[in-house]
Write a protein that holds these residues in place. Structure first.
Motif, short mmCIF file in Angstrom:
data_model
loop_
_atom_site.label_atom_id
_atom_site.label_comp_id
_atom_site.label_asym_id
_atom_site.label_seq_id
_atom_site.Cartn_x
_atom_site.Cartn_y
_atom_site.Cartn_z
N ALA A 13 46.00 -17.56 -23.36
CA ALA A 13 46.46 -18.81 -23.98
C ALA A 13 46.28 -18.64 -25.48
N GLU A 14 47.37 -18.86 -26.21
CA GLU A 14 47.36 -18.67 -27.66
C GLU A 14 47.75 -19.98 -28.34
N VAL A 15 46.93 -20.42 -29.28
CA VAL A 15 47.19 -21.63 -30.07
C VAL A 15 47.24 -21.23 -31.54
N GLU A 16 48.38 -21.46 -32.17
CA GLU A 16 48.56 -21.15 -33.59
C GLU A 16 48.10 -19.75 -33.95
N GLY A 17 48.49 -18.77 -33.14
CA GLY A 17 48.18 -17.37 -33.41
C GLY A 17 46.78 -16.93 -33.02
N LYS A 18 46.00 -17.82 -32.40
CA LYS A 18 44.61 -17.51 -32.03
C LYS A 18 44.46 -17.60 -30.51
N LEU A 19 43.84 -16.59 -29.90
CA LEU A 19 43.57 -16.64 -28.46
C LEU A 19 42.43 -17.61 -28.21
#
Length: 181
Positions: free
Chosen positions: A74-80
């Motif tokens: 799961a990635e949010v704004e380029g961060k896992l």
């Protein structure tokens, strides 16, 4: 196995569901340590059973060519912010079966990420002919147990005093399974 990337517009959060790449291996190693230190719901304490960047590269590659394994992030704004992994069994007597686990950063609990990861893991398992998916969950993690039950998992057993937490107390582990006929 590798599945297509999906944009998920969920509860107050838009995120990407995808399979990891080799380039994610260092971030995955650090993420796993951080998540392990945030909760007692997982098997490890922070730094135990360490998987290095190289270990993750190997897992990512092996899962990408396996028909019975699936690794999702799961990635949010380029961060896992979390991951899930389904691991099939290579033994003939257990080829119908797989185990899985889910890890999500605590600040991202409550956004439905676990539900989406679980739904995609089980959909994949069903499509590749896995008839039974198993997991172990600490008995006090009632939110996870309710989620698993909502997807058709049933309690198959209870492992008494199966684990010791940092408070020095023993806790039971629930053995759960979902069978597709």
């Amino acid at each position: 196995m590798i599945v297509d990337e999906k944009l998920i517009e969920g509860k107050r959060l838009t995120w990407i569901l995808r399979c990891p790449t080799k380039g994610d291996s260092e971030e995955l190693s650090a993420l796993r340590i951080k998540i392990d230190g945030e909760t007692e719901n997982l098997d490890r304490e922070a730094g135990e059973g360490l998987l290095t960047s190289e270990d993750f590269k190997k897992l990512i590659y092996e899962d990408s060519i396996s028909e019975k394994n699936l690794f999702l992030v799961a990635e949010v704004e380029g961060k896992l912010v979390g991951f899930a992994r389904l691991q099939g069994n290579g033994l003939s007597r257990y080829r119908h079966k797989a185990e899985f686990g889910i890890c999500i950063l605590k600040e991202y609990w409550g956004y439905g990420i676990g539900k989406v990861l679980l739904d995609n893991i089980l959909g994949y398992a069903d499509n590749v002919g896995i008839k039974k998916v198993c997991l172990y969950v600490v008995e006090t993690n009632t939110k996870a147990i309710e989620l698993y039950k909502s997807f058709g998992f049933v309690q198959e057993g209870l492992l008494i005093n199966d684990r010791i937490h940092m408070d020095g107390n023993y806790y039971n582990s629930v053995v759960m399974g979902r069978i597709i006929d």
